[in-house]
Write a protein that holds these residues in place. Structure first.
Motif, PDB file in Angstrom:
ATOM      1  N   ASN A 234       0.825  -1.206   0.000  1.00 20.79           N
ATOM      2  CA  ASN A 234       0.000   0.000   0.000  1.00 20.79           C
ATOM      3  C   ASN A 234       0.856   1.251   0.000  1.00 20.79           C
ATOM      4  N   LEU A 235       2.006   1.157   0.698  1.00 20.85           N
ATOM      5  CA  LEU A 235       2.922   2.295   0.737  1.00 20.85           C
ATOM      6  C   LEU A 235       3.476   2.558  -0.669  1.00 20.85           C
ATOM      7  N   VAL A 236       3.823   1.484  -1.380  1.00 23.37           N
ATOM      8  CA  VAL A 236       4.330   1.611  -2.757  1.00 23.37           C
ATOM      9  C   VAL A 236       3.269   2.293  -3.624  1.00 23.37           C
ATOM     10  N   GLN A 237       2.036   1.764  -3.544  1.00 21.80           N
ATOM     11  CA  GLN A 237       0.960   2.311  -4.359  1.00 21.80           C
ATOM     12  C   GLN A 237       0.757   3.785  -4.042  1.00 21.80           C
TER      13      GLN A 237
ATOM     14  N   GLU B 103       2.270  -8.231  -7.260  1.00 28.72           N
ATOM     15  CA  GLU B 103       1.514  -7.600  -8.352  1.00 28.72           C
ATOM     16  C   GLU B 103       1.668  -6.090  -8.379  1.00 28.72           C
ATOM     17  N   ILE B 104       1.725  -5.492  -7.202  1.00 24.94           N
ATOM     18  CA  ILE B 104       1.798  -4.034  -7.149  1.00 24.94           C
ATOM     19  C   ILE B 104       3.097  -3.544  -7.802  1.00 24.94           C
ATOM     20  N   ILE B 105       4.178  -4.331  -7.655  1.00 31.66           N
ATOM     21  CA  ILE B 105       5.448  -3.936  -8.267  1.00 31.66           C
ATOM     22  C   ILE B 105       5.378  -4.106  -9.783  1.00 31.66           C
ATOM     23  N   THR B 106       4.862  -5.254 -10.239  1.00 33.32           N
ATOM     24  CA  THR B 106       4.681  -5.453 -11.684  1.00 33.32           C
ATOM     25  C   THR B 106       3.877  -4.296 -12.256  1.00 33.32           C
ATOM     26  N   GLY B 107       2.812  -3.934 -11.554  1.00 32.83           N
ATOM     27  CA  GLY B 107       1.923  -2.873 -12.026  1.00 32.83           C
ATOM     28  C   GLY B 107       2.604  -1.526 -12.140  1.00 32.83           C
ATOM     29  N   ILE B 108       3.298  -1.094 -11.086  1.00 36.40           N
ATOM     30  CA  ILE B 108       3.915   0.241 -11.147  1.00 36.40           C
ATOM     31  C   ILE B 108       5.082   0.258 -12.127  1.00 36.40           C
ATOM     32  N   ALA B 109       5.805  -0.883 -12.239  1.00 39.00           N
ATOM     33  CA  ALA B 109       6.921  -0.942 -13.186  1.00 39.00           C
ATOM     34  C   ALA B 109       6.388  -0.809 -14.615  1.00 39.00           C
ATOM     35  N   LEU B 110       5.268  -1.491 -14.891  1.00 37.29           N
ATOM     36  CA  LEU B 110       4.672  -1.380 -16.227  1.00 37.29           C
ATOM     37  C   LEU B 110       4.157   0.029 -16.471  1.00 37.29           C
ATOM     38  N   LEU B 111       3.525   0.607 -15.457  1.00 37.20           N
ATOM     39  CA  LEU B 111       3.013   1.966 -15.587  1.00 37.20           C
ATOM     40  C   LEU B 111       4.161   2.934 -15.909  1.00 37.20           C
ATOM     41  N   ALA B 112       5.266   2.809 -15.153  1.00 35.95           N
ATOM     42  CA  ALA B 112       6.423   3.682 -15.382  1.00 35.95           C
ATOM     43  C   ALA B 112       6.953   3.497 -16.807  1.00 35.95           C
ATOM     44  N   THR B 113       6.981   2.236 -17.268  1.00 30.12           N
ATOM     45  CA  THR B 113       7.486   1.957 -18.615  1.00 30.12           C
ATOM     46  C   THR B 113       6.584   2.569 -19.681  1.00 30.12           C
ATOM     47  N   PHE B 114       5.279   2.385 -19.531  1.00 23.91           N
ATOM     48  CA  PHE B 114       4.343   2.943 -20.517  1.00 23.91           C
ATOM     49  C   PHE B 114       4.452   4.468 -20.547  1.00 23.91           C
ATOM     50  N   GLN B 115       4.491   5.081 -19.362  1.00 27.31           N
ATOM     51  CA  GLN B 115       4.595   6.543 -19.296  1.00 27.31           C
ATOM     52  C   GLN B 115       5.865   7.017 -19.997  1.00 27.31           C
ATOM     53  N   TRP B 116       6.942   6.266 -19.787  1.00 31.72           N
ATOM     54  CA  TRP B 116       8.221   6.616 -20.387  1.00 31.72           C
ATOM     55  C   TRP B 116       8.131   6.494 -21.911  1.00 31.72           C
ATOM     56  N   ASP B 198      -7.884 -10.151 -12.661  1.00 32.62           N
ATOM     57  CA  ASP B 198      -6.856  -9.234 -12.171  1.00 32.62           C
ATOM     58  C   ASP B 198      -7.393  -7.839 -11.873  1.00 32.62           C
ATOM     59  N   TYR B 199      -7.066  -7.356 -10.690  1.00 31.87           N
ATOM     60  CA  TYR B 199      -7.419  -5.971 -10.370  1.00 31.87           C
ATOM     61  C   TYR B 199      -6.182  -5.078 -10.240  1.00 31.87           C
ATOM     62  N   VAL B 200      -5.180  -5.526  -9.460  1.00 31.99           N
ATOM     63  CA  VAL B 200      -4.095  -4.638  -9.041  1.00 31.99           C
ATOM     64  C   VAL B 200      -3.321  -4.075 -10.240  1.00 31.99           C
ATOM     65  N   ILE B 201      -2.834  -4.955 -11.112  1.00 34.68           N
ATOM     66  CA  ILE B 201      -2.047  -4.495 -12.262  1.00 34.68           C
ATOM     67  C   ILE B 201      -2.941  -3.705 -13.221  1.00 34.68           C
ATOM     68  N   THR B 202      -4.139  -4.248 -13.480  1.00 29.30           N
ATOM     69  CA  THR B 202      -5.052  -3.602 -14.420  1.00 29.30           C
ATOM     70  C   THR B 202      -5.369  -2.167 -14.022  1.00 29.30           C
ATOM     71  N   SER B 203      -5.664  -1.974 -12.734  1.00 29.65           N
ATOM     72  CA  SER B 203      -6.091  -0.638 -12.303  1.00 29.65           C
ATOM     73  C   SER B 203      -4.981   0.381 -12.520  1.00 29.65           C
ATOM     74  N   LEU B 204      -3.721  -0.073 -12.500  1.00 33.11           N
ATOM     75  CA  LEU B 204      -2.610   0.860 -12.683  1.00 33.11           C
ATOM     76  C   LEU B 204      -2.368   1.213 -14.145  1.00 33.11           C
ATOM     77  N   VAL B 205      -2.598   0.254 -15.055  1.00 36.45           N
ATOM     78  CA  VAL B 205      -2.269   0.528 -16.454  1.00 36.45           C
ATOM     79  C   VAL B 205      -3.506   0.806 -17.312  1.00 36.45           C
ATOM     80  N   ALA B 206      -4.702   0.872 -16.680  1.00 38.28           N
ATOM     81  CA  ALA B 206      -5.912   1.119 -17.458  1.00 38.28           C
ATOM     82  C   ALA B 206      -6.077   2.614 -17.741  1.00 38.28           C
ATOM     83  N   GLY B 207      -6.729   2.906 -18.850  1.00 39.86           N
ATOM     84  CA  GLY B 207      -7.035   4.297 -19.176  1.00 39.86           C
ATOM     85  C   GLY B 207      -8.499   4.580 -18.926  1.00 39.86           C
ATOM     86  N   VAL B 208      -8.968   5.720 -19.397  1.00 39.53           N
ATOM     87  CA  VAL B 208     -10.352   6.102 -19.131  1.00 39.53           C
ATOM     88  C   VAL B 208     -11.354   5.185 -19.844  1.00 39.53           C
ATOM     89  N   ASP B 209     -10.936   4.600 -20.984  1.00 41.28           N
ATOM     90  CA  ASP B 209     -11.876   3.801 -21.774  1.00 41.28           C
ATOM     91  C   ASP B 209     -11.818   2.322 -21.407  1.00 41.28           C
TER      92      ASP B 209
END
Lengths: 276, 253
Positions: A234-237, B103-116, B198-209
């Motif tokens: 949660n802290l990461v998020q 999952e949270i790490i996979t998610g934020i790492a993917l998000l950072a990559t996509f943003q980049w 899947d919720y955790v990864i999806t919620s991080l890399v999903a867009g408005v649509d």
């Protein structure tokens, strides 16, 4: 022969490199930079994000995460052991019993977590029943605390403990128990001095397999802890969303990742790949 | 004494595993919003049926799950075949590592990559980023299941085919692939459920649509008690149950 196989590996390599290893590398780079004024990352390069991991402010959350993951892991092993023992000794019904353990696993983790919100909340089933029976006058605060999170984690990862313990107990040489009995050991003595030491590899595997997802849990503390019971995930998020501190969030993720890798490495080194 | 205690304990533990979900399903048919039984009713199913946003999220989830399952199954099966005998420790190690990465790490790492990457391409987060993320984490599951199947396969069969003049492709297509079919079906089923849930990864890399069903369920659960969530959960159970039974039948046929 070799050429086709090498070609077949290409797509898997592409996905792994571009969408698993490269992202991790980007996180490594971010963790060494500084938070920008409007979020994002800027230079200068720094190690400050790593020293901040030892800040007591975050130390409390890290310590709590370890404690909660530890208690949940212990709970899983203690609960799973008798079940694994029973399944290993139940002959033709083994497959059915194992499938019954795995069945909830096929359903969404989110739904399984919600089921506990449904049971534990103030107007939930447990409180409703206790109120109706007159056991309590006011609803107990069962949800949104550390214990609710631990129950959720145990519920979520119990199968990860049952499977390695079962496969260990299944391979156990039954004649050893007979020998212990012949030599005058009572059943509980045989259990303590013969079965338990021989299932140490299964327990280690179960321990690592449960501890890893518990330590990195996000959804369970979020929903059942209700923000009061924050864990590392949660802290990461939080760092990547509301706090907008990507560099520190990256350093936290890498620290968590390192712990996961060390645990797995230690297990594989000690017991080999068969233990999984 | 022990002979009676252990079975009793086992029954209790199975109850712990299954009762919460059964109770959740049962109360989705309750006419009251609260956890007091007030009679059978389909009112929550009606509310679910009439919710347009929910239908759209379900459609998104199904589309993402189907597309990512097909892609991950192909990539994963080819990868498993490639790794058979000719093991690449870096590739298999990375794939296994991706399985245990929180999952949270996979998610934020993917998000950072996509943003980049979006700094260089005129793109935004949306269905495509969700599908890419799902394919990536599903490959490891597919690989694991198909590799397990390959371990029981006899490499001599393929060698015999090659000796008899088959090309590499023919040997794969006509000899090994048919042997792998049950494994591939099981792998695809696993990939589908993992993607659909899947919720955790999806919620991080999903867009408005690209709001998915788990994202909607999460938002509803977060707001507190909602019997519609129980109704949706029940439908998901039944749907997945049908899918599992159907795939077992297909594998046996």
């Amino acid at each position: 022969m070799m050429r086709l196989r090498a070609l077949f590996l290409l797509p898997a390599w592409a996905f792994t490199l571009l969408l698993f290893l490269a992202p991790l590398l980007i996180i490594v780079v971010y963790s060494l930079q500084t938070k920008g004024v409007y979020g994002g990352v800027v230079e200068p390069w720094t190690l400050e994000n790593y020293t901040r991991l030892f800040d007591p402010l975050y130390g409390v959350i890290l310590f709590r995460s370890f404690l909660m993951a530890g208690v949940s892991t212990l709970g899983c092993i203690v609960l799973a052991f008798p079940l694994a023992l029973y399944i290993a000794r139940s002959g033709t019904r083994k497959t059915l019993l194992l499938n019954l353990v795995m069945l909830p696993f096929w359903t969404s983790f989110l739904v399984r977590t919600y089921a506990w919100m449904f049971l534990l909340r103030d107007t939930g089933l447990v409180n409703s029943v206790l109120l109706a029976l007159g056991v309590i006058a006011e609803p107990l605060p069962l949800l949104y605390n550390d214990w609710a999170v631990i129950v959720g984690l145990i519920y979520g990862y119990l199968p990860f403990a049952v499977l390695p313990l079962y496969s260990n107990l299944e391979r156990l040489d039954k004649s050893l128990l007979e020998a212990a009995a012949d030599l005058g050991a009572k059943p509980w003595e045989a259990m303590l001095h013969v079965v338990l030491p021989l299932t140490a590899p299964g327990m280690r595997a179960a321990g690592v397999l449960v501890f890893i997802p518990c330590l990195g849990a996000y959804l369970t503390p979020d929903l059942l802890g209700g923000g009061k019971s924050m864990m590392i995930g949660n802290l990461v998020q939080n760092q990547f969303t509301s706090a907008r501190d990507w560099p520190f969030g990256s350093a936290l993720s890498l620290a968590l990742m390192l712990i996961v890798m060390l645990l797995l490495w230690a297990l594989l080194r000690r017991d080999g790949e068969e233990v999984l | 004494m022990k002979q009676r205690l252990l079975p009793l304990y086992v029954v209790c533990l199975y109850a712990f595993l299954h009762l919460p979900l059964m109770i959740l399903c049962a109360f989705s048919f309750n006419s009251s919003r609260f956890t007091v039984w007030e009679g059978f009713s389909l009112v929550w199913y009606q509310a679910m049926w009439n919710d347009g946003a929910l239908a759209e999220a379900t459609w998104n989830s199904l589309l993402i799950a189907v597309v990512s399952t097909v892609l991950a199954t192909i990539v994963g099966t080819l990868g498993a075949y490639g790794l058979w005998k000719r093991n690449s420790k870096i590739l298999s190690g990375s794939l296994y590592l991706s399985l245990v990465t929180p999952e949270i790490i996979t998610g934020i790492a993917l998000l950072a990559t996509f943003q980049w990457a979006f700094r260089y391409f005129q793109l935004q987060l949306g269905m495509h980023t969700v599908i890419l993320a799902h394919v990536t984490f599903s490959i490891a599951y597919v690989l694991l299941v198909v590799m397990a199947r390959l371990r029981t396969a006899d490499p001599a069969l393929e060698e015999a085919a090659l000796d008899l003049g088959a090309t590499e492709w023919q040997a794969f297509r006509l000899v090994t692939l048919p042997m792998l079919k049950p494994g591939i079906a099981a792998a695809a089923l696993l990939a589908f459920t993992v993607s659909f849930d899947d919720y955790v990864i999806t919620s991080l890399v999903a867009g408005v649509d690209s709001e998915t069903l788990p994202m909607m369920l999460y938002a509803m659960a977060r707001r507190g008690a909602n019997p519609v969530v129980s109704a949706i959960s029940t439908v998901i159970f039944v749907g997945l149950g049908i899918l599992i039974v159907a795939s077992e039948r297909l594998q046996k046929a």
